[in-house]
Design a protein around this motif. Sequence first.
Motif, PDB file in Angstrom:
ATOM      1  N   ASN A   1       0.821  -1.206   0.000  1.00 49.58           N
ATOM      2  CA  ASN A   1       0.000   0.000   0.000  1.00 49.58           C
ATOM      3  C   ASN A   1       0.862   1.266   0.000  1.00 49.58           C
ATOM      4  O   ASN A   1       2.086   1.191   0.140  1.00 49.58           O
ATOM      5  CB  ASN A   1      -1.014  -0.018   1.156  1.00 49.58           C
ATOM      6  CG  ASN A   1      -0.340  -0.052   2.514  1.00 49.58           C
ATOM      7  OD1 ASN A   1       0.680   0.594   2.722  1.00 49.58           O
ATOM      8  ND2 ASN A   1      -0.914  -0.818   3.420  1.00 49.58           N
TER       9      ASN A   1
ATOM     10  N   LEU B   1     -14.826  -6.355   1.034  1.00 45.91           N
ATOM     11  CA  LEU B   1     -14.707  -5.678  -0.267  1.00 45.91           C
ATOM     12  C   LEU B   1     -16.092  -5.526  -0.905  1.00 45.91           C
ATOM     13  O   LEU B   1     -16.823  -6.502  -1.072  1.00 45.91           O
ATOM     14  CB  LEU B   1     -13.776  -6.474  -1.184  1.00 45.91           C
ATOM     15  CG  LEU B   1     -13.289  -5.753  -2.456  1.00 45.91           C
ATOM     16  CD1 LEU B   1     -12.582  -4.453  -2.130  1.00 45.91           C
ATOM     17  CD2 LEU B   1     -12.375  -6.656  -3.274  1.00 45.91           C
TER      18      LEU B   1
ATOM     19  N   SER C   1      -4.889  -5.011 -10.749  1.00 49.35           N
ATOM     20  CA  SER C   1      -3.892  -4.167 -10.087  1.00 49.35           C
ATOM     21  C   SER C   1      -2.527  -4.356 -10.726  1.00 49.35           C
ATOM     22  O   SER C   1      -1.814  -3.384 -10.994  1.00 49.35           O
ATOM     23  CB  SER C   1      -3.793  -4.528  -8.609  1.00 49.35           C
ATOM     24  OG  SER C   1      -5.062  -4.554  -8.042  1.00 49.35           O
TER      25      SER C   1
ATOM     26  N   GLU D   1     -13.877  -0.152  -0.184  1.00 48.86           N
ATOM     27  CA  GLU D   1     -13.844  -0.100  -1.646  1.00 48.86           C
ATOM     28  C   GLU D   1     -12.464  -0.530  -2.151  1.00 48.86           C
ATOM     29  O   GLU D   1     -11.496  -0.563  -1.384  1.00 48.86           O
ATOM     30  CB  GLU D   1     -14.163   1.318  -2.099  1.00 48.86           C
ATOM     31  CG  GLU D   1     -15.559   1.749  -1.661  1.00 48.86           C
ATOM     32  CD  GLU D   1     -16.007   3.028  -2.328  1.00 48.86           C
ATOM     33  OE1 GLU D   1     -16.362   2.974  -3.519  1.00 48.86           O
ATOM     34  OE2 GLU D   1     -15.988   4.071  -1.666  1.00 48.86           O
ATOM     35  N   GLY D   2     -12.399  -0.847  -3.429  1.00 50.84           N
ATOM     36  CA  GLY D   2     -11.161  -1.366  -4.015  1.00 50.84           C
ATOM     37  C   GLY D   2      -9.936  -0.511  -3.735  1.00 50.84           C
ATOM     38  O   GLY D   2      -8.855  -1.040  -3.448  1.00 50.84           O
ATOM     39  N   ASN D   3     -10.093   0.818  -3.798  1.00 53.69           N
ATOM     40  CA  ASN D   3      -8.929   1.682  -3.600  1.00 53.69           C
ATOM     41  C   ASN D   3      -8.339   1.591  -2.199  1.00 53.69           C
ATOM     42  O   ASN D   3      -7.163   1.833  -1.980  1.00 53.69           O
ATOM     43  CB  ASN D   3      -9.288   3.133  -3.930  1.00 53.69           C
ATOM     44  CG  ASN D   3     -10.496   3.622  -3.169  1.00 53.69           C
ATOM     45  OD1 ASN D   3     -11.558   3.007  -3.234  1.00 53.69           O
ATOM     46  ND2 ASN D   3     -10.357   4.691  -2.418  1.00 53.69           N
TER      47      ASN D   3
ATOM     48  N   ILE E   1      -7.623  -0.956  -0.514  1.00 51.49           N
ATOM     49  CA  ILE E   1      -6.583  -1.996  -0.428  1.00 51.49           C
ATOM     50  C   ILE E   1      -5.208  -1.347  -0.518  1.00 51.49           C
ATOM     51  O   ILE E   1      -4.245  -1.816   0.067  1.00 51.49           O
ATOM     52  CB  ILE E   1      -6.756  -3.024  -1.573  1.00 51.49           C
ATOM     53  CG1 ILE E   1      -8.073  -3.774  -1.427  1.00 51.49           C
ATOM     54  CG2 ILE E   1      -5.576  -3.999  -1.644  1.00 51.49           C
ATOM     55  CD1 ILE E   1      -8.446  -4.644  -2.629  1.00 51.49           C
ATOM     56  N   PHE E   2      -5.142  -0.217  -1.226  1.00 48.96           N
ATOM     57  CA  PHE E   2      -3.844   0.385  -1.537  1.00 48.96           C
ATOM     58  C   PHE E   2      -3.557   1.671  -0.770  1.00 48.96           C
ATOM     59  O   PHE E   2      -2.550   2.311  -1.016  1.00 48.96           O
ATOM     60  CB  PHE E   2      -3.756   0.636  -3.047  1.00 48.96           C
ATOM     61  CG  PHE E   2      -4.029  -0.606  -3.834  1.00 48.96           C
ATOM     62  CD1 PHE E   2      -3.051  -1.572  -3.973  1.00 48.96           C
ATOM     63  CD2 PHE E   2      -5.291  -0.851  -4.356  1.00 48.96           C
ATOM     64  CE1 PHE E   2      -3.307  -2.756  -4.652  1.00 48.96           C
ATOM     65  CE2 PHE E   2      -5.557  -2.034  -5.047  1.00 48.96           C
ATOM     66  CZ  PHE E   2      -4.569  -2.985  -5.188  1.00 48.96           C
TER      67      PHE E   2
END
Lengths: 332, 332
Positions: free
Chosen positions: A131, A178, A235, A209-211, A213-214
């Motif tokens: 991340n 997720l 990704s 949300e997906g973002n 994760i990072f």
Amino acid sequence: MISVAIDAMGGDFGCEPIINGVVDALQERKFNAFLVGDEAQIKSFIPQDQGFEKYITYVAASEVFEMKEGATDALKRKESSIFKAVDLVKDGTCKAVVSAGHSGATMSLATLRIGRLKGILRPAIATLMPNSIGGRTLVLDVGAYVDCKPENLFQFAIMGEAYAKEIMGLNAPRIGLLSNGEEDSKGNEVTKETFHMLKKMQNFIGNVEGNQIFDGSVDVVVCDGFIGNIMLKSSEGVASAIGKLIKNETKKSPIAIAGSILMKRVFKIIKKSTDYDEYGGAPLLGVKECVIISHGKSTPKAVKNAIFQALKFADSKINSAIESEISSNEQK
Amino acid sequence: MISVAIDAMGGDFGCEPIINGVVDALQERKFNAFLVGDEAQIKSFIPQDQGFEKYITYVAASEVFEMKEGATDALKRKESSIFKAVDLVKDGTCKAVVSAGHSGATMSLATLRIGRLKGILRPAIATLMPNSIGGRTLVLDVGAYVDCKPENLFQFAIMGEAYAKEIMGLNAPRIGLLSNGEEDSKGNEVTKETFHMLKKMQNFIGNVEGNQIFDGSVDVVVCDGFIGNIMLKSSEGVASAIGKLIKNETKKSPIAIAGSILMKRVFKIIKKSTDYDEYGGAPLLGVKECVIISHGKSTPKAVKNAIFQALKFADSKINSAIESEISSNEQK
């Protein structure tokens, strides 16, 4: 000393990178390496008279389970290196197995030969994603099973939490589900039902949300294997596309080339922090012993780090933590 | 001249960026702009005596449908700017509507007030993702509906193909089904069934993996709205994380800072090619007229490009192409 079974033959590039990785690992740490495959081939990659031999046991396997075969056939292929490697764990000879071979076969064999932990309905493959704050986010499942039920996703959350506590050393890992939005009302049929089950977990922070994760705002992200695989590949695709665009645009201008030379160290750090080889494999959580699934294209560095992961896992209390959490939730 | 209804009030930052975008668009192309909302507010952002007024019609709407409201309430909010903007298309005054407001409300109103195309079960939001060969990949659905059935995904493929042909100008767009592996056997229950339906499409290239969205090997990627949303957000998250890592690492070294100055043009190109503002909105495919859904945080540039998209869509034959494909497939 921990004994690790290593499928020496299953990777895409034969046994050379695997054995190089084992040798590199033995140079840094002491463990018993059970190398499964063609002894003559394996031996040719081990430097002689440097003291490695005393940590190595050769286990003969005359066949290799190939990538093009169907995972369901793995059980019948008793002479394959992956079958024999998994069985070294099943019979108690080894505490962990590492394979860069057919991941479906590894999963099937691990589940059917080693067996699931008490109460676990389905194992899950967990992976660590880098991340933006320099840490890692654990995502599971990233490909063991598609079409999960809410009970499966709930158990993935418990397994992920145990991994985060026992292996990553986090006291109160933030668990997220997720989904297509952060609001409680978001989700598909399966995740909406899962959401209600997860609410009883103290460390559940809700839908993510997906973002996220990072961005470092969650430690453990739960999803089914279909979505996890798509997220993972997407990704990787974005990272690779950005890399290519930078390279292509830089090539067009001498000034930019000069700039890229000055930025070399930065790009190296980015590459390292997004490098799969740094952790080398994904643990299959929910089976009775440690099973590390590595990429078919694993480099020696990836194999080395997969072995280190196996040693850490085998030395931890993660499986008893998972079993006790599962059983206490069953009683609720 | 094409008439476009614009929800002037729905965005996160009020009407200023929306109206600035409309003015920028009018500077480049001629169309009739129907601006829906508070006339006094809207007028304050339009330069006077520069000839814009003759292209502008004000339509009063006293309310704004807020982001925190539930989409299902949109039908009752007849005084809201989004309701009135959609109704300008419903009653035939305008050929297209652009809204940066509540996307769920826009979808509901578009579907219920304007109506679906003949034979379409569910509309889908289509978005263009930048790829590493400098092109764009169309992905749908990215959020209109979760829990899709195979029939829905099949129709998304037909709608995507029509968009690629009629709007992107591709003769034989390659259609892929987003899955957890390229092999025909991969997929979850829904995509496996969809796969068999899609096989009858001439341009269907089979299952595609997440990374293929970004490598230029496919033109149209089909998935359900839950997965599409997660893929989209994850991709944005990766791009943003890489950007942050580069920035943070660069700051630590004067040499790298110098390098980044020399690479400024490259980073600018990357930013532009991955910039949402460049297309500005996602069309809702499968409804009877053109509906462009823009981000709540749209900049004037995004609004301008969303309007250009609307003009191109309204001037195309995409909807009749979709209807004829759907009807010919029903007859098969």
